[in-house]
Design a protein around this motif. Structure first.
Motif, PDB file in Angstrom:
ATOM      1  N   THR A  29      36.396   5.431 -28.167  1.00  0.00           N
ATOM      2  CA  THR A  29      36.339   6.400 -29.260  1.00  0.00           C
ATOM      3  C   THR A  29      35.526   5.856 -30.431  1.00  0.00           C
ATOM      4  O   THR A  29      34.727   6.571 -31.037  1.00  0.00           O
ATOM      5  CB  THR A  29      37.767   6.740 -29.733  1.00  0.00           C
ATOM      6  N   LEU A  30      35.757   4.562 -30.746  1.00  0.00           N
ATOM      7  CA  LEU A  30      35.024   3.947 -31.844  1.00  0.00           C
ATOM      8  C   LEU A  30      33.529   3.900 -31.551  1.00  0.00           C
ATOM      9  O   LEU A  30      32.709   4.200 -32.422  1.00  0.00           O
ATOM     10  CB  LEU A  30      35.554   2.535 -32.096  1.00  0.00           C
ATOM     11  N   ARG A  31      33.195   3.551 -30.304  1.00  0.00           N
ATOM     12  CA  ARG A  31      31.763   3.507 -29.940  1.00  0.00           C
ATOM     13  C   ARG A  31      31.131   4.883 -30.029  1.00  0.00           C
ATOM     14  O   ARG A  31      30.003   5.022 -30.491  1.00  0.00           O
ATOM     15  CB  ARG A  31      31.600   2.926 -28.535  1.00  0.00           C
ATOM     16  N   ARG A  32      31.869   5.899 -29.565  1.00  0.00           N
ATOM     17  CA  ARG A  32      31.333   7.267 -29.662  1.00  0.00           C
ATOM     18  C   ARG A  32      31.156   7.689 -31.111  1.00  0.00           C
ATOM     19  O   ARG A  32      30.152   8.314 -31.469  1.00  0.00           O
ATOM     20  CB  ARG A  32      32.257   8.246 -28.934  1.00  0.00           C
ATOM     21  N   ALA A  33      32.133   7.335 -31.971  1.00  0.00           N
ATOM     22  CA  ALA A  33      32.035   7.681 -33.388  1.00  0.00           C
ATOM     23  C   ALA A  33      30.840   6.996 -34.038  1.00  0.00           C
ATOM     24  O   ALA A  33      30.095   7.605 -34.809  1.00  0.00           O
ATOM     25  CB  ALA A  33      33.325   7.297 -34.109  1.00  0.00           C
ATOM     26  N   LEU A  34      30.651   5.710 -33.718  1.00  0.00           N
ATOM     27  CA  LEU A  34      29.510   4.978 -34.267  1.00  0.00           C
ATOM     28  C   LEU A  34      28.197   5.556 -33.763  1.00  0.00           C
ATOM     29  O   LEU A  34      27.212   5.633 -34.507  1.00  0.00           O
ATOM     30  CB  LEU A  34      29.616   3.496 -33.895  1.00  0.00           C
ATOM     31  N   ARG A  35      28.185   5.972 -32.487  1.00  0.00           N
ATOM     32  CA  ARG A  35      26.961   6.562 -31.934  1.00  0.00           C
ATOM     33  C   ARG A  35      26.637   7.875 -32.625  1.00  0.00           C
ATOM     34  O   ARG A  35      25.490   8.119 -33.002  1.00  0.00           O
ATOM     35  CB  ARG A  35      27.129   6.760 -30.427  1.00  0.00           C
ATOM     36  N   TRP A  36      27.661   8.717 -32.823  1.00  0.00           N
ATOM     37  CA  TRP A  36      27.435   9.981 -33.521  1.00  0.00           C
ATOM     38  C   TRP A  36      27.012   9.747 -34.961  1.00  0.00           C
ATOM     39  O   TRP A  36      26.148  10.467 -35.495  1.00  0.00           O
ATOM     40  CB  TRP A  36      28.699  10.844 -33.474  1.00  0.00           C
ATOM     41  N   PHE A  37      27.619   8.738 -35.604  1.00  0.00           N
ATOM     42  CA  PHE A  37      27.231   8.411 -36.980  1.00  0.00           C
ATOM     43  C   PHE A  37      25.773   7.975 -37.036  1.00  0.00           C
ATOM     44  O   PHE A  37      25.020   8.368 -37.925  1.00  0.00           O
ATOM     45  CB  PHE A  37      28.139   7.308 -37.526  1.00  0.00           C
ATOM     46  N   GLY A  38      25.369   7.143 -36.065  1.00  0.00           N
ATOM     47  CA  GLY A  38      23.977   6.699 -36.007  1.00  0.00           C
ATOM     48  C   GLY A  38      23.016   7.862 -35.824  1.00  0.00           C
ATOM     49  O   GLY A  38      21.967   7.926 -36.486  1.00  0.00           O
TER      50      GLY A  38
END
Length: 250
Positions: A29-38
């Motif tokens: 979930t954290l990786r997906r959130a960071l990817r979306w933020f990027g």
């Protein structure tokens, strides 16, 4: 005698697997959130670059600050005038007053910044390029987010626009009196002439109101402003002679 039962181990394994699965799920979930933020940051950055690039050819119809002032005052005055229809005396006076090294820097005047730091922050070091970014794209104020955006957008604008375009936009969106924006509105407002007919003295008088247009007047200057205008007029002539006006004059 009943046989002694061996404790079941499945429950501990199941618990461990569940905790690990939860950790894996949280990490995903954290990786997906960071990817979306990027992707969001990249998308916003791309939109800002497109916006900056568009104003290389499109005259800004308004600015955030003009809209705020129009809402506060009811209306504002602005008439867009191309740079070649603005008296060169005004262009030189504004550069001499606000950013004498305009032609030499890439958006930031490092010498002026060092001088401001040495003075303890009591003097400004903002270039015309930075002021265009602030006035054309951002909001007024001293917040760190605005300063960070200004620092990021200024070199982009310098890379995409010519010096002539930067100065042209500045002279058309700078505030010269309360609700009076740009040379096209300021020249008739103060002196009853078009921007192309401004004299050397009138140009210097307009230039010295820029740091504080709501409190200064080009037609009712204080003695201090009159002395400042005389120095600006001399400075405008100096940058004409020594070539520091070459990037925006033919």
């Amino acid at each position: 005698m009943a046989a002694k039962k061996t404790p079941a181990k499945t429950s501990r394994k199941s618990s461990t697997f569940g905790e690990g699965g939860a950790r894996l799920s949280l990490g995903g979930t954290l990786r997906r959130a960071l990817r979306w933020f990027g992707w969001a940051v990249l998308g916003v950055s791309l939109l800002l670059v497109i916006w900056i690039a568009a104003y290389r050819w499109i005259d800004p119809p308004t600015t955030p600050y003009m809209r705020a002032e129009a809402a506060r005052l009811g209306e504002v005055r602005q008439t867009w005038v191309p740079l070649d229809q603005i008296a060169p005396e005004l262009a030189r006076s504004v550069v001499a007053a606000e950013d004498a090294n305009f032609c030499a820097h890439w958006g930031f005047d490092m010498a002026a910044i060092r001088a401001a730091i040495e003075a303890g922050g009591t003097r400004g070091a903002s270039t015309l390029s930075q002021q265009v970014v602030k006035n054309a794209f951002l909001w007024h104020g001293r917040s760190w987010p605005r300063k960070a955006l200004e620092a990021l957008m200024t070199p982009v604008m310098e890379a995409l626009w010519s010096k002539e375009r930067i100065l042209e936009v500045y002279l058309n969106i700078a505030e010269f009196d309360e609700g009076v924006f740009g040379a096209g509105a300021a020249a008739p407002w103060y002196f009853g002439v078009p921007a192309s007919d401004l004299s050397r003295a009138q140009s210097a008088a307009l230039a010295v109101v820029l740091p504080n247009p709501k409190a200064r007047s080009a037609v009712r200057p204080t003695a201090t402003l009159q002395r400042r205008a005389a120095r600006v007029a001399d400075g405008a002539e100096t940058i004409r002679r020594d070539g520091r006006a070459a990037c925006f004059e033919d």
